[in-house]
Enzyme design. Structure first.
Site, mmCIF file in Angstrom:
data_model
loop_
_atom_site.group_PDB
_atom_site.id
_atom_site.type_symbol
_atom_site.label_atom_id
_atom_site.label_comp_id
_atom_site.label_asym_id
_atom_site.label_seq_id
_atom_site.Cartn_x
_atom_site.Cartn_y
_atom_site.Cartn_z
ATOM 1 N N ARG A 166 0.845 -1.212 0.000
ATOM 2 C CA ARG A 166 0.000 0.000 0.000
ATOM 3 C C ARG A 166 0.884 1.268 0.000
ATOM 4 O O ARG A 166 0.621 2.233 0.725
ATOM 5 C CB ARG A 166 -0.940 0.038 1.220
ATOM 6 C CG ARG A 166 -1.939 -1.073 1.283
ATOM 7 C CD ARG A 166 -2.973 -1.021 0.165
ATOM 8 N NE ARG A 166 -3.671 -2.277 0.136
ATOM 9 C CZ ARG A 166 -3.217 -3.358 -0.520
ATOM 10 N NH1 ARG A 166 -2.120 -3.284 -1.251
ATOM 11 N NH2 ARG A 166 -3.892 -4.474 -0.481
ATOM 12 N N SER A 255 -10.860 -0.555 3.572
ATOM 13 C CA SER A 255 -10.107 -0.862 4.788
ATOM 14 C C SER A 255 -9.571 0.442 5.363
ATOM 15 O O SER A 255 -8.842 1.153 4.682
ATOM 16 C CB SER A 255 -8.927 -1.772 4.471
ATOM 17 O OG SER A 255 -9.403 -2.935 3.860
ATOM 18 N N GLU A 376 -5.102 3.912 6.375
ATOM 19 C CA GLU A 376 -4.818 3.786 4.939
ATOM 20 C C GLU A 376 -5.249 5.029 4.149
ATOM 21 O O GLU A 376 -4.513 5.478 3.270
ATOM 22 C CB GLU A 376 -5.525 2.533 4.408
ATOM 23 C CG GLU A 376 -5.186 2.213 2.974
ATOM 24 C CD GLU A 376 -5.941 0.994 2.451
ATOM 25 O OE1 GLU A 376 -5.817 -0.093 3.030
ATOM 26 O OE2 GLU A 376 -6.658 1.159 1.454
HETATM 27 C C1 LIG Z 1 -15.661 0.114 -0.553
HETATM 28 C C2 LIG Z 1 -14.173 0.305 -0.776
HETATM 29 C C3 LIG Z 1 -13.348 -0.787 -0.989
HETATM 30 C C4 LIG Z 1 -11.968 -0.613 -1.215
HETATM 31 N N1 LIG Z 1 -11.194 -1.715 -1.423
HETATM 32 C C5 LIG Z 1 -9.863 -1.572 -1.660
HETATM 33 C C6 LIG Z 1 -9.040 -2.718 -1.900
HETATM 34 O O1 LIG Z 1 -9.512 -3.845 -1.960
HETATM 35 N N2 LIG Z 1 -7.713 -2.522 -2.093
HETATM 36 C C7 LIG Z 1 -7.150 -1.275 -2.071
HETATM 37 O O2 LIG Z 1 -5.927 -1.171 -2.267
HETATM 38 N N3 LIG Z 1 -7.908 -0.177 -1.862
HETATM 39 C C8 LIG Z 1 -9.243 -0.293 -1.650
HETATM 40 N N4 LIG Z 1 -10.023 0.809 -1.405
HETATM 41 C C9 LIG Z 1 -9.383 2.138 -1.353
HETATM 42 C C10 LIG Z 1 -9.485 2.945 -2.676
HETATM 43 O O3 LIG Z 1 -10.517 2.477 -3.486
HETATM 44 C C11 LIG Z 1 -8.189 2.912 -3.485
HETATM 45 O O4 LIG Z 1 -7.131 3.438 -2.713
HETATM 46 C C12 LIG Z 1 -8.300 3.735 -4.770
HETATM 47 O O5 LIG Z 1 -7.184 3.523 -5.593
HETATM 48 C C13 LIG Z 1 -8.463 5.231 -4.528
HETATM 49 O O6 LIG Z 1 -8.778 5.817 -5.769
HETATM 50 P P1 LIG Z 1 -9.499 7.229 -5.845
HETATM 51 O O7 LIG Z 1 -9.435 7.685 -7.249
HETATM 52 O O8 LIG Z 1 -10.843 7.156 -5.256
HETATM 53 O O9 LIG Z 1 -8.519 8.098 -4.940
HETATM 54 P P2 LIG Z 1 -8.824 9.460 -4.189
HETATM 55 O O10 LIG Z 1 -9.499 9.188 -2.890
HETATM 56 O O11 LIG Z 1 -9.478 10.417 -5.109
HETATM 57 O O12 LIG Z 1 -7.321 9.923 -3.900
HETATM 58 C C14 LIG Z 1 -6.514 9.178 -3.005
HETATM 59 C C15 LIG Z 1 -5.113 9.811 -2.951
HETATM 60 O O13 LIG Z 1 -4.488 9.678 -4.227
HETATM 61 C C16 LIG Z 1 -4.193 10.972 -4.789
HETATM 62 N N5 LIG Z 1 -4.497 10.900 -6.209
HETATM 63 C C17 LIG Z 1 -5.692 10.619 -6.793
HETATM 64 N N6 LIG Z 1 -5.568 10.638 -8.132
HETATM 65 C C18 LIG Z 1 -4.275 10.937 -8.389
HETATM 66 C C19 LIG Z 1 -3.520 11.118 -9.583
HETATM 67 N N7 LIG Z 1 -4.065 10.978 -10.788
HETATM 68 N N8 LIG Z 1 -2.207 11.438 -9.467
HETATM 69 C C20 LIG Z 1 -1.617 11.583 -8.244
HETATM 70 N N9 LIG Z 1 -2.273 11.434 -7.096
HETATM 71 C C21 LIG Z 1 -3.591 11.114 -7.160
HETATM 72 C C22 LIG Z 1 -5.084 11.946 -4.044
HETATM 73 O O14 LIG Z 1 -4.508 13.239 -4.030
HETATM 74 C C23 LIG Z 1 -5.163 11.311 -2.667
HETATM 75 O O15 LIG Z 1 -4.021 11.640 -1.922
HETATM 76 C C24 LIG Z 1 -11.412 0.680 -1.205
HETATM 77 C C25 LIG Z 1 -12.243 1.787 -0.988
HETATM 78 C C26 LIG Z 1 -13.616 1.611 -0.777
HETATM 79 C C27 LIG Z 1 -14.502 2.799 -0.571
#
Ligand SMILES: Cc1cc2nc3c(=O)[nH]c(=O)nc-3n(C[C@H](O)[C@H](O)[C@H](O)COP(=O)(O)OP(=O)(O)OC[C@H]3O[C@@H](n4cnc5c(N)ncnc54)[C@H](O)[C@@H]3O)c2cc1C
Length: 384
Positions: A166, A255, A376
């Site tokens: 992670r 998580s 996380e």
């Molecule tokens: C129901 C649920 C289940 C999940 N299951 C998992 C799982 O199984 N495994 C897992 O690893 N994660 C899981 N997650 C966490 C999450 O989905 C992941 O971390 C996902 O990759 C976040 O993507 P996002 O676009 O929503 O990020 P955001 O919340 O929009 O951003 C997260 C971080 O990344 C940065 N960021 C976003 N886009 C960019 C970009 N293009 N360039 C640089 N930085 C950027 C943001 O500034 C922020 O710091 C889960 C979340 C939920 C709600």
């Protein structure tokens, strides 16, 4: 245009952004990032908001929402139409699970076990998303990013990203300088996937015991991509780990805590039955183990639904009832009723409500087992 983060995050909490830019193209995203940096304005780059907890007071700066999409197979020598590796480029704003569905439909193996993870493709390398024995570092070849320090678009290889559990150099770049955004803004990611031979069914080996059991096969067996996806989605749904507006158990960041990686000697201080998996060594050669955060939380007395006044309580469980009898955070936030790792919004929660539940769990695990839990999601403008 101003927007509230609660309308753009999966936990549905967070105050307003002072300025909001909807970037519909890569060029718009780069221009918005450049402009904010040139003006010295704090910057936050948002994808699907599924790993973000923003303060209730909002963000005193510019939020750039990555709204550009696209998935394509890159032309490559020798790959033509036969079996073998192909490289697929996914735009940062593309919904990750839609990209996964596309690869499965096109018979390309490699990311099917990462089905159902919410959020954008561009965020997947930030914390090296993973599930069911797979993570994005296993398939990511390189990515294109706007490097804020160099002021130009660069290409980073998987090696440059120095992935961990992670973790990546991108995530570390924001934690190290305390900035809410990383040095590198991901514009697109390139994934190396495998195409089956003409006429053959596209399959992939199952690398996770629970998934193998659900599929009724041995671990390591080859299973069709469509079946892997279907079973991963079903398993995830049973734990509230796919986004569903109708299900408060999914109003979360998934998580909330990572599985702690600790010196192997810590294992002997824990009760028998506490899961621990070998996790290499630290820089000094000390053997490390990865513990299960869910197990620690549950066995410290924080069961499913902790924080709700009517959650089932076992003997010795922590009291999740608040002073007013309505629940720790007024019943507005609690652990998921399906899984002890997710901190959820039951409707009407604030970021502080979510953090109130998370703090109780973190402190309770520390008091019971002496183990530090680390969060996380990215927490912006406030702290756990
Ligand atoms: C129901 C649920 C289940 C999940 N299951 C998992 C799982 O199984 N495994 C897992 O690893 N994660 C899981 N997650 C966490 C999450 O989905 C992941 O971390 C996902 O990759 C976040 O993507 P996002 O676009 O929503 O990020 P955001 O919340 O929009 O951003 C997260 C971080 O990344 C940065 N960021 C976003 N886009 C960019 C970009 N293009 N360039 C640089 N930085 C950027 C943001 O500034 C922020 O710091 C889960 C979340 C939920 C709600």
């Amino acid at each position: 245009m101003s927007e509230r983060l609660s309308d753009h995050t999966t936990t549905r909490v967070g105050g307003p952004a002072r300025a909001w830019v909807e970037a519909r193209t890569e060029a718009e995203a780069v221009a918005a990032v450049r402009a904010a940096d040139a003006a010295g304005d704090p910057l936050f780059v948002l994808g699907g908001g599924s790993n973000t907890l923003m303060a209730d007071t909002g963000f005193e700066g510019t939020v750039v929402h990555m709204g550009f999409t696209g998935v394509e197979v890159l032309p490559a020598e020798g790959a033509a139409d036969g079996a073998g590796d192909v490289v697929v480029r996914v735009a940062a704003g593309h919904v990750w699970d839609e990209a996964v569905a596309w690869t499965v439909e096109h018979g390309l193996a490699g990311v099917e076990a990462l089905s159902g993870i919410p959020g954008s493709a561009g965020a997947t390398p930030v914390q090296n998303v993973g599930a069911y024995g797979a993570d994005v570092s296993q398939v990511l070849v390189s990515l294109r990013a706007f490097d804020r320090a160099a002021g130009q678009v660069v290409e980073l290889s998987a090696e440059d990203l120095r992935f961990g559990y992670r973790d990546s150099v991108i995530k570390r770049s924001m934690l190290e300088d305390g900035s809410p955004s990383p040095r590198w803004i991901v514009l697109s990611i390139d994934l190396r996937l495998r195409r089956a031979e003409e006429g053959a069914e596209p399959t992939a080996p199952v690398r996770y015991a629970q998934l193998a059991r659900a599929l009724e096969v041995e671990e390591g067996a080859d299973v069709s991509l469509a079946q892997v996806r279907e079973h991963v989605l079903a398993l995830r749904a049973s734990k509230g780990m796919v986004s569903d507006a109708a299900d408060h158990d999914t109003w979360s960041t998934g998580s909330y805590f990572t599985n702690p990686i600790v010196p192997a000697t810590v294992r002997v201080t824990l009760p028998e039955g506490a899961p621990a998996f070998a996790a290499g060594t630290d820089e000094d050669g000390t053997p490390l183990v990865k513990l299960s955060a869910a197990w620690l939380i549950d066995h410290a007395g924080y069961g499913k639904g902790f924080g709700l006044p009517d959650a089932p309580r076992r003997e010795g469980d922590a009291d999740g009832t608040g002073p007013d009898g309505r629940g720790l955070a007024g019943g507005r936030a609690s652990l998921s009723t399906k899984h002890t790792l997710a901190v959820t919004n039951r409707g009407g929660a604030s970021t502080e409500d979510v953090l109130t539940v998370a703090r109780a769990v973190r402190d309770g695990v520390k008091a019971r087992f002496g183990v530090d839990l680390h969060h996380e999601p990215m927490i912006i403008g406030t702290r756990l």
